[in-house]
Motif scaffolding. Sequence first.
Motif, PDB file in Angstrom:
ATOM      1  N   VAL A  69       0.534  -1.180  -0.006  1.00  0.00           N
ATOM      2  CA  VAL A  69      -0.063  -0.019   0.093  1.00  0.00           C
ATOM      3  C   VAL A  69       0.897   1.245  -0.055  1.00  0.00           C
ATOM      4  N   ASN A  70       1.964   1.201   1.005  1.00  0.00           N
ATOM      5  CA  ASN A  70       2.564   2.455   1.110  1.00  0.00           C
ATOM      6  C   ASN A  70       3.476   2.709  -0.244  1.00  0.00           C
ATOM      7  N   SER A  71       4.121   1.760  -0.836  1.00  0.00           N
ATOM      8  CA  SER A  71       4.929   2.105  -1.870  1.00  0.00           C
ATOM      9  C   SER A  71       4.048   2.292  -3.327  1.00  0.00           C
ATOM     10  N   SER A  72       2.984   1.792  -3.255  1.00  0.00           N
ATOM     11  CA  SER A  72       2.067   1.856  -4.523  1.00  0.00           C
ATOM     12  C   SER A  72       1.486   3.393  -4.434  1.00  0.00           C
ATOM     13  N   LEU A  73       1.064   3.755  -3.116  1.00  0.00           N
ATOM     14  CA  LEU A  73       0.598   5.261  -3.091  1.00  0.00           C
ATOM     15  C   LEU A  73       1.573   6.232  -3.416  1.00  0.00           C
ATOM     16  N   VAL A  74       2.722   6.067  -2.745  1.00  0.00           N
ATOM     17  CA  VAL A  74       3.909   6.968  -2.718  1.00  0.00           C
ATOM     18  C   VAL A  74       4.426   7.054  -4.459  1.00  0.00           C
ATOM     19  N   ALA A  75       4.265   6.028  -5.044  1.00  0.00           N
ATOM     20  CA  ALA A  75       4.963   5.751  -6.327  1.00  0.00           C
ATOM     21  C   ALA A  75       3.822   6.607  -7.223  1.00  0.00           C
ATOM     22  N   PHE A  76       2.422   6.307  -7.156  1.00  0.00           N
ATOM     23  CA  PHE A  76       1.507   6.892  -7.930  1.00  0.00           C
ATOM     24  C   PHE A  76       1.345   8.394  -7.947  1.00  0.00           C
ATOM     25  N   VAL A  77       1.586   9.243  -6.568  1.00  0.00           N
ATOM     26  CA  VAL A  77       1.557  10.380  -6.367  1.00  0.00           C
ATOM     27  C   VAL A  77       2.847  11.111  -6.966  1.00  0.00           C
ATOM     28  N   ILE A  78       3.823  10.550  -7.080  1.00  0.00           N
ATOM     29  CA  ILE A  78       5.151  11.082  -7.597  1.00  0.00           C
ATOM     30  C   ILE A  78       4.959  11.155  -9.165  1.00  0.00           C
ATOM     31  N   HIS A  79       4.185   9.793  -9.650  1.00  0.00           N
ATOM     32  CA  HIS A  79       3.983   9.597 -10.886  1.00  0.00           C
ATOM     33  C   HIS A  79       3.048  10.708 -11.487  1.00  0.00           C
ATOM     34  N   LEU A  80       1.859  11.100 -10.626  1.00  0.00           N
ATOM     35  CA  LEU A  80       1.117  12.168 -11.119  1.00  0.00           C
ATOM     36  C   LEU A  80       1.679  13.742 -11.064  1.00  0.00           C
ATOM     37  N   ASP A  81       2.473  13.648 -10.124  1.00  0.00           N
ATOM     38  CA  ASP A  81       3.032  15.035  -9.825  1.00  0.00           C
ATOM     39  C   ASP A  81       4.253  15.574 -10.878  1.00  0.00           C
ATOM     40  N   SER A  82       4.943  14.399 -11.224  1.00  0.00           N
ATOM     41  CA  SER A  82       6.081  14.676 -12.195  1.00  0.00           C
ATOM     42  C   SER A  82       6.066  13.815 -13.627  1.00  0.00           C
ATOM     43  N   GLN A  83       5.162  13.013 -13.734  1.00  0.00           N
ATOM     44  CA  GLN A  83       4.888  12.255 -14.950  1.00  0.00           C
ATOM     45  C   GLN A  83       6.130  11.378 -15.193  1.00  0.00           C
ATOM     46  N   THR A  84       6.724  11.088 -14.180  1.00  0.00           N
ATOM     47  CA  THR A  84       7.647   9.950 -14.259  1.00  0.00           C
ATOM     48  C   THR A  84       7.135   8.836 -14.280  1.00  0.00           C
ATOM     49  N   PRO A  85       7.513   7.879 -15.260  1.00  0.00           N
ATOM     50  CA  PRO A  85       6.839   6.166 -15.497  1.00  0.00           C
ATOM     51  C   PRO A  85       6.991   5.741 -14.147  1.00  0.00           C
ATOM     52  N   LEU A  86       5.806   4.918 -13.843  1.00  0.00           N
ATOM     53  CA  LEU A  86       5.806   4.078 -12.550  1.00  0.00           C
ATOM     54  C   LEU A  86       6.951   3.349 -12.375  1.00  0.00           C
ATOM     55  N   ARG A  87       7.266   2.569 -13.532  1.00  0.00           N
ATOM     56  CA  ARG A  87       8.519   1.746 -13.614  1.00  0.00           C
ATOM     57  C   ARG A  87       9.730   2.244 -13.063  1.00  0.00           C
ATOM     58  N   GLU A  88      10.025   3.637 -13.645  1.00  0.00           N
ATOM     59  CA  GLU A  88      11.219   4.123 -13.099  1.00  0.00           C
ATOM     60  C   GLU A  88      11.223   4.697 -11.930  1.00  0.00           C
ATOM     61  N   ILE A  89      10.200   4.965 -11.344  1.00  0.00           N
ATOM     62  CA  ILE A  89      10.126   5.356  -9.845  1.00  0.00           C
ATOM     63  C   ILE A  89      10.175   4.120  -8.786  1.00  0.00           C
ATOM     64  N   TRP A  90       9.666   2.906  -9.375  1.00  0.00           N
ATOM     65  CA  TRP A  90       9.883   1.768  -8.622  1.00  0.00           C
ATOM     66  C   TRP A  90      11.008   1.319  -8.790  1.00  0.00           C
ATOM     67  N   ARG A  91      12.019   1.327  -9.947  1.00  0.00           N
ATOM     68  CA  ARG A  91      13.183   0.824  -9.973  1.00  0.00           C
ATOM     69  C   ARG A  91      14.025   1.743  -9.031  1.00  0.00           C
ATOM     70  N   ARG A  92      14.059   3.033  -9.303  1.00  0.00           N
ATOM     71  CA  ARG A  92      14.877   3.792  -8.406  1.00  0.00           C
ATOM     72  C   ARG A  92      14.896   3.936  -7.111  1.00  0.00           C
ATOM     73  N   ASN A  93      13.632   3.883  -6.493  1.00  0.00           N
ATOM     74  CA  ASN A  93      13.206   3.868  -5.112  1.00  0.00           C
ATOM     75  C   ASN A  93      12.926   2.695  -4.299  1.00  0.00           C
ATOM     76  N   MET A  94      12.215   1.882  -5.145  1.00  0.00           N
ATOM     77  CA  MET A  94      11.709   0.750  -4.057  1.00  0.00           C
ATOM     78  C   MET A  94      12.200  -0.653  -4.424  1.00  0.00           C
ATOM     79  N   GLY A  95      12.279  -1.065  -5.748  1.00  0.00           N
ATOM     80  CA  GLY A  95      12.842  -2.308  -6.085  1.00  0.00           C
ATOM     81  C   GLY A  95      13.955  -2.946  -5.334  1.00  0.00           C
ATOM     82  N   TRP A  96      15.097  -2.163  -5.309  1.00  0.00           N
ATOM     83  CA  TRP A  96      16.093  -2.475  -4.491  1.00  0.00           C
ATOM     84  C   TRP A  96      16.201  -2.767  -3.153  1.00  0.00           C
ATOM     85  N   VAL A  97      15.161  -2.487  -2.559  1.00  0.00           N
ATOM     86  CA  VAL A  97      14.992  -2.508  -0.927  1.00  0.00           C
ATOM     87  C   VAL A  97      13.735  -3.715  -0.451  1.00  0.00           C
ATOM     88  N   ALA A  98      13.161  -3.923  -1.394  1.00  0.00           N
ATOM     89  CA  ALA A  98      11.722  -4.674  -0.997  1.00  0.00           C
ATOM     90  C   ALA A  98      12.139  -5.910  -0.211  1.00  0.00           C
TER      91      ALA A  98
END
Length: 483
Positions: A170-199
């Motif tokens: 829930v936490n990672s999905s909500l944060v990734a999506f709001v960043i996507h809405l704000d910056s138009q950065t692809p969700l996959r890129e947000i996940w890769r840079r911020n979340m995937g490595w620490v899951a």
Amino acid sequence: MCYLYNVESQNTKGPGHSRSLEVPPVRVLLFILATFLGFVLLELWLYWQSKDKPLQLGLWDLIFWGLLIFWSVRVEVRLPLNAGMSQLFLFALALVVLTPPWVAPLAAFLAQWGGSAWYKEFFNRSQDGLATAIAALVWILAQENPLYLGRWDLSDGVGIAAAAFSFFAVNSSLVAFVIHLDSQTPLREIWRRNMGWVALSYILLSPLALLLARAYETPLLGGWGGWTVLFFLIPLYYSRFYWDEKVRLEEAFDTTLELLMNALEAKDPMTRLHSERVADIARDLARKVKDGDEAYAQAIYRAARLHDIGKIAIPEAVLLKPGTLTPEEFALIQSHTTKGAELLSPARKVAFDQLVYNVILHHHERWDGRGYPKRLAGHEIPEEARIVGLADAYEAMTAGRPYRKAKTPEEALREVQELSGHQFDPRLVEAFTELWEQNPIWRDRHAYLAAKEGSVSRSTSPQRSSASASPSPSEPGPRTSEE
């Protein structure tokens, strides 16, 4: 780790502009309000379902856990792409174990204070509260449906792991999506840079939340469980330090790439943004042929940024010569592959892995074995070098060089297809054609440069042709990529 949307806003209007006056885009504001509404509704439901359960913890206990949540947010690790990461989830989950299910979400919502814009602060509180509420709901379900393995009761272990996973999702999905809405950065890129490595480490740390709760219930030091909890803050702080250093090392690595490429472009301004466009093409192609493998695509991107680094060692008189190259000069140009590998050899296994060296050394090999420096053929050529080699050739064709005029994207695609099975891997040509037909931004060089730098004149791409330009000694016809 709890993800946060709390890096300073990028639309601040000036040094005198107050964060309290910032207003996010409507789509962001609506999503934040929806998140808050979801938290409120679930929190009210949890309270109604458990209002008869005793609180168990006293006021000072609640203050203690609230301070831990507050501390965890204050020592967050800043991540790329407008995100942060804290250890709030451990203390929130411990509080889920210790109290009725409505207490922990409310504490996660209230026990925060940060310096972000008001709407980011409000979103962080809401999404932390909602994630904690869902984790509390999962914990309740695990307790009401015990799981046994023989005589062993696995309910607590499975419950805390499931609660941690639900919190993370829930936490990672909500944060990734709001960043996507704000910056138009692809969700996959947000996940890769911020979340995937620490899951994975997130899930592995979940038992610690249960341990903190049980230690608080069963004091081991000084008759108060808080001492034991505080003792566990020491390894928690060092795990946070590790994450911080990981982010800093990635930033330093990316900065090193930029410095190296700036040095090359300062030496050869006619290849302006060449390496970046090659890298973007190669990343898309790698992702295509590897069925969306983002880790591999990013590794190809970084290697492609450095593919021509050996040209730093080539004299400018030869590198920028507009006319025919002598055999000796052409051999010197070809040596940029081996010189590049030698230049980065001190960083082998420290900053750069073998993939980077394969790209630098072999991106001018040809499928038919007539390339350089090793004259490898077919699958003898590392796949990463074949990918970057094709991207490099297309970029060079559409950019133009002192010895020939730039081709149109359509002309360059036809030449790539004609050289399938000769210069290029046929499978890569097929994948490249499919990508090209999707009209990516890199297809047209002028559009690409305009997107990267805002406004670009056609004069920035060399258009001259040279009557004395001669074919590459390693190729049967006109040059198709820069040597």
